[in-house]
Design a protein around this motif. Structure first.
Motif, PDB file in Angstrom:
ATOM      1  N   LEU A   1      48.128 -19.892   9.323  1.00  0.00           N
ATOM      2  CA  LEU A   1      47.178 -19.173   8.471  1.00  0.00           C
ATOM      3  C   LEU A   1      47.593 -19.252   7.001  1.00  0.00           C
ATOM      4  CD1 LEU A   1      46.642 -16.029  10.726  1.00  0.00           C
ATOM      5  CD2 LEU A   1      44.987 -17.839  10.273  1.00  0.00           C
TER       6      LEU A   1
ATOM      7  N   TYR B   1      46.217 -12.475  10.333  1.00  0.00           N
ATOM      8  CA  TYR B   1      47.654 -12.614  10.098  1.00  0.00           C
ATOM      9  C   TYR B   1      48.399 -11.342  10.502  1.00  0.00           C
ATOM     10  CZ  TYR B   1      52.094 -12.988   7.636  1.00  0.00           C
ATOM     11  OH  TYR B   1      53.430 -13.002   7.330  1.00  0.00           O
TER      12      TYR B   1
ATOM     13  N   GLN C   1      51.079 -17.509  12.354  1.00  0.00           N
ATOM     14  CA  GLN C   1      51.103 -16.897  11.027  1.00  0.00           C
ATOM     15  C   GLN C   1      51.323 -17.954   9.939  1.00  0.00           C
ATOM     16  OE1 GLN C   1      52.778 -15.920  13.731  1.00  0.00           O
ATOM     17  NE2 GLN C   1      53.285 -13.738  13.713  1.00  0.00           N
TER      18      GLN C   1
ATOM     19  N   GLU D   1      51.176 -10.411  13.445  1.00  0.00           N
ATOM     20  CA  GLU D   1      52.453  -9.817  13.063  1.00  0.00           C
ATOM     21  C   GLU D   1      52.732  -8.581  13.913  1.00  0.00           C
ATOM     22  OE1 GLU D   1      55.023 -10.430  10.452  1.00  0.00           O
ATOM     23  OE2 GLU D   1      54.205 -12.352  11.105  1.00  0.00           O
TER      24      GLU D   1
ATOM     25  N   SER E   1      43.573 -17.575  15.741  1.00  0.00           N
ATOM     26  CA  SER E   1      44.201 -18.145  14.547  1.00  0.00           C
ATOM     27  C   SER E   1      43.791 -19.599  14.355  1.00  0.00           C
ATOM     28  CB  SER E   1      45.721 -18.036  14.642  1.00  0.00           C
ATOM     29  OG  SER E   1      46.226 -18.829  15.707  1.00  0.00           O
TER      30      SER E   1
END
Length: 530
Positions: free
Chosen positions: A400, A109, A397, A113, A35
């Motif tokens: 991003l 992403y 997340q 998750e 990420s």
């Protein structure tokens, strides 16, 4: 400094800035390599693509002399090669941006998750992430197809058959080398960037300078208030618990109130530890010493914001009064109302690399004000708050999401710079010859004289070369019309945000501490979060 050396240093500076910026906001407990690299790479690609704008403008300007004549080496073939080189550069970088927005960023992403779910293997994570990412890929394909086959020109023969019309569309697609398809997709993303700029950048342009001027509340005073709140909550808890001293169970209403008070007490004690740490940190004392400098920077940023707002207002007013109308995307022929930036950029272009520096400052200013807006507002989906952006405590997340928003806003800055300086973005410093009647002793004669004039939208195509940036931005008139109305919305949000920022009090010396903060640990905060 030579131009190649300057460009190399410019690219290194962009990568260094992106790395520092992402690491600054990245969560220290939940950092992920993929990420982090994705966020740095996507933001860097957006900034490098924005650097093509002054290169494009410089090349079309360098082909002509100041008197309006083409230079000896700038024949038709050389000019065409230069234009194609810049165009292929845009193809490459815009294609990478489409890959990041519609595949790589969504994939990373959704991968993280799925990682949050318990008992999920790597293969399952990849499969689920690919499944959700497929929807973004379909949207990208639809945008490319719509852009490729939207009929910008109609067949000359109105009685042509359906097959001839379809054949005409394919011939038009081949002659444009995919420019229309890519332009439609990038313009769609730029439209999203415009919405993000209206929400975050316009508000951040007012919030950032006023927050610098007003400063933060005193840590000692906040700690005193927090101590009083702790004592009050503890007193309420004791009052509720005293009801069950004789062995009787508490009513359901009192049990719910007790649970809420205990959660609030934990939050207040966590806040107490943070305030105590910050009050005694050397960074707080250092920031206090820099207080006059922050006020000066705040006043400077207010003047910069006013310069942008006035320039944008004059440019939009010029389009409202003198443009060719909504069907043309509000294109204007010449500059009837001059604005400061439209006059300054062509002057700076004559001394390399002053226009590069100013455009870089504009883009960096947009990023910093956008970040100020995002930090104040947060990332929302309609009325649902998705993420908070905070230094050193931003989840992968959210990071991003943040870089996706900044990427779209940086894309929109190209059109924003066009709105501020339309002639500069279209033609740079090019001139062309026009015929002017000569006068003798106050009487108009039959002789004509060729005099140079600054290139504008009314100039002959063979005399002035349009930048590739302009072709990408204005391939479809309805996007240009949407940008025009978006600029008015941007100005309106700035005014409202300025009023709101003036009415708001000083911010807390620490980030807000909530009981639902999953990003916040019980450890002492970093001193750099002040």
């Amino acid at each position: 400094l030579s131009r190649p050396g300057f460009l190399s240093a410019y690219l290194v500076a962009i990568l260094a800035f992106c790395w520092i910026y992402v690491r600054k906001y990245q969560s220290q407990r939940e950092s992920e390599v993929v990420s982090t690299i994705t966020a740095i790479f996507s933001l860097a690609i957006a900034l490098i693509t924005s650097a093509l704008l002054p290169v494009d403008i410089f090349l079309v300007s360098y082909m002509k002399n100041q008197n309006g004549t083409f230079k000896d080496w700038a024949n038709a073939n050389v000019s065409r090669q230069i234009e194609d080189t810049v165009l292929y550069g845009y193809y490459a970088f815009y294609s990478v941006i489409l890959f990041c927005v519609f595949f790589w960023i969504p994939f990373v992403y959704f991968y993280y998750e799925e990682k949050d779910e318990d008992d999920t293997g790597k293969c399952t994570q990849v499969k689920m992430a690919l499944k959700y990412t497929l929807g973004f890929v379909v949207i990208c394909a639809l945008l490319l197809l719509v852009g490729a086959f939207v009929p910008l020109n109609l067949p000359d023969n109105k009685n042509s058959t359906q097959w001839e019309k379809v054949k005409f569309l394919f011939e038009e697609l081949g002659s444009s080398h995919g420019l229309a398809a890519l332009s439609f997709s990038i313009s769609s993303l730029t439209l999203l960037g415009m919405l993000a700029a209206i929400i975050y950048t316009a508000y951040g342009m007012s919030a950032l300078p006023l927050n610098l001027i007003k400063g933060t509340r005193s840590a000692a005073y906040e700690r005193l208030e927090n101590t009083e709140d702790i004592e009050e909550v503890e007193q309420h808890i004791q009052t509720i618990k005293s009801k069950s001293k004789d062995g009787r169970p508490l009513p359901a209403r009192d049990r719910r109130a007790l649970k809420q008070l205990e959660e609030r007490l934990r939050t207040l004690r966590k806040r107490e530890r943070h305030l105590e740490f910050i009050e005694n940190s050397w960074w707080t004392k250092f920031c206090g010493a820099l207080r006059p400098l922050k006020i000066i920077w705040g006043i400077f940023f207010i003047f910069v914001a006013l310069l942008f707002v006035i320039s944008l207002f004059l440019s939009n007013l010029d389009k409202a009064l003198h443009s060719a109308g909504i069907d043309s995307g509000f294109i204007i022929f010449g500059a009837n109302l001059s604005n400061p930036l439209n006059m300054l950029l062509p002057l700076l272009q004559t001394v390399f690399p002053l226009d590069y520096i100013l455009i870089t400052i504009i883009i960096m200013y947009f990023i910093f004000t956008s970040m100020a807006g995002i930090r104040n507002i947060g990332i929302w989906f309609f009325w649902i708050r998705l993420y908070k952006i905070r230094r050193g405590r931003t989840r992968p997340q959210a990071l991003l999401f943040l870089c996706m928003i900044l990427l779209l806003i940086v894309l929109h800055t190209s059109y924003m710079i066009y709105s501020l300086a339309p002639q500069y973005v279209m033609y740079g410093s090019q001139n062309y010859f026009i015929e002017s009647n000569m006068t003798f002793n106050g009487h108009r004669g039959n002789s004509t004289l060729s005099v140079p004039k600054r290139c504008d939208a009314d100039a002959p195509e063979d005399q002035c070369t349009v930048t590739r940036t302009y072709l990408f931005l204005h391939k479809f008139w309805f996007f240009s019309a949407a940008y025009y109305f978006g600029n008015w919305a941007f100005l309106g949000v700035f005014v409202v945000g300025f009023i709101v920022s003036c009415c708001k009090g000083k911010k807390s010396v620490i980030e807000r501490v909530d009981e639902d903060d999953s990003d916040l640990s019980d450890e002492e905060p970093s001193v750099y979060s002040v």
